[in-house]
Design a protein around this motif. Structure first.
Motif, PDB file in Angstrom:
ATOM      1  N   ASP A  44       0.827  -1.209   0.000  1.00 24.93           N
ATOM      2  CA  ASP A  44       0.000   0.000   0.000  1.00 24.93           C
ATOM      3  C   ASP A  44       0.858   1.255   0.000  1.00 24.93           C
ATOM      4  O   ASP A  44       0.512   2.242  -0.649  1.00 24.93           O
ATOM      5  N   HIS A 102      -3.400  -0.604  -7.114  1.00 23.81           N
ATOM      6  CA  HIS A 102      -2.923  -1.986  -7.068  1.00 23.81           C
ATOM      7  C   HIS A 102      -2.161  -2.302  -8.342  1.00 23.81           C
ATOM      8  O   HIS A 102      -2.705  -2.870  -9.284  1.00 23.81           O
ATOM      9  N   HIS A 123       1.500  -4.697  -5.713  1.00 23.78           N
ATOM     10  CA  HIS A 123       0.421  -5.651  -5.465  1.00 23.78           C
ATOM     11  C   HIS A 123       0.372  -6.758  -6.511  1.00 23.78           C
ATOM     12  O   HIS A 123      -0.482  -7.643  -6.444  1.00 23.78           O
ATOM     13  N   HIS A 153      -0.236  -9.733   2.643  1.00 24.67           N
ATOM     14  CA  HIS A 153      -0.982  -8.521   2.290  1.00 24.67           C
ATOM     15  C   HIS A 153      -1.621  -8.675   0.912  1.00 24.67           C
ATOM     16  O   HIS A 153      -2.814  -8.447   0.739  1.00 24.67           O
ATOM     17  N   ASP A 185      -5.550  -8.962  -0.025  1.00 22.61           N
ATOM     18  CA  ASP A 185      -6.190  -8.006  -0.934  1.00 22.61           C
ATOM     19  C   ASP A 185      -6.875  -8.731  -2.090  1.00 22.61           C
ATOM     20  O   ASP A 185      -7.986  -8.378  -2.476  1.00 22.61           O
TER      21      ASP A 185
HETATM   22 ZN   LIG Z   1      -3.083  -3.444  -0.430  1.00 22.25          ZN
END
Ligand SMILES: [Zn+2]
Length: 150
Positions: A25, A41, A45, A76, A80
């Motif tokens: 993030d 993202h 990500h 993470h 997500d």
């Molecule tokens: Zn995230």
């Protein structure tokens, strides 16, 4: 935190694991807000980046001390992906698949709808579990301190 607890990490490894958990993030939201990407993202990500990081911390000797970063980072991204709206899952395969910009509505409205959706509730439950683990560890640390004084 859940990954660190599961892997029974010490304080240093837990700190690295937590740092890894905020990197996606920190990178992608910043890049998105600066207008350098269409969504929040992208690079950090991407499952492609997760795979590259896995190879680096496994195969590169100089990166081995940073291995505890990976579980936090990968957890993470996995979390997500697990709570992503189906139409935005493609964003996690960047740069293999084309990005789908997040809705062009007010961020507050978007996040309010997300917070009351099933994925939002699931994410909140995970955050609450993580905070509970941190609180439990702090209580355990306090007990350890009391024991060493007595
Ligand atoms: Zn995230």
């Amino acid at each position: 935190m859940l990954a660190s607890d599961y892997l029974d990490y010490d304080r240093r490894a837990t700190a690295l694991c937590l740092a890894g958990a905020v990197v996606p993030d920190l990178v992608d939201k910043t890049v998105w807000r600066l207008g350098l990407a269409e969504t929040g993202h992208t690079l950090a990500h991407s499952v492609v980046t997760v795979a590259v990081v896995a190879v680096v911390v496994t195969a590169v000797d100089a990166a081995r001390p940073f291995r505890p970063v990976f579980p936090g980072y990968a957890a993470h991204v996995a979390a997500d992906v697990g709570v992503a709206y189906p139409r935005f899952v493609v964003n996690y395969a960047w740069p293999i698949l084309e990005q789908r910009p997040t809705p062009d509505v007010s961020p507050v409205g978007y996040w309010m709808r997300y917070a009351v959706s099933a994925p939002g509730v699931a994410e909140a439950a995970i955050v609450v579990a993580g905070v509970g683990l941190v609180a439990r560890r702090r209580v355990g640390d306090s007990d350890d301190g009391a024991d060493s004084r007595g």
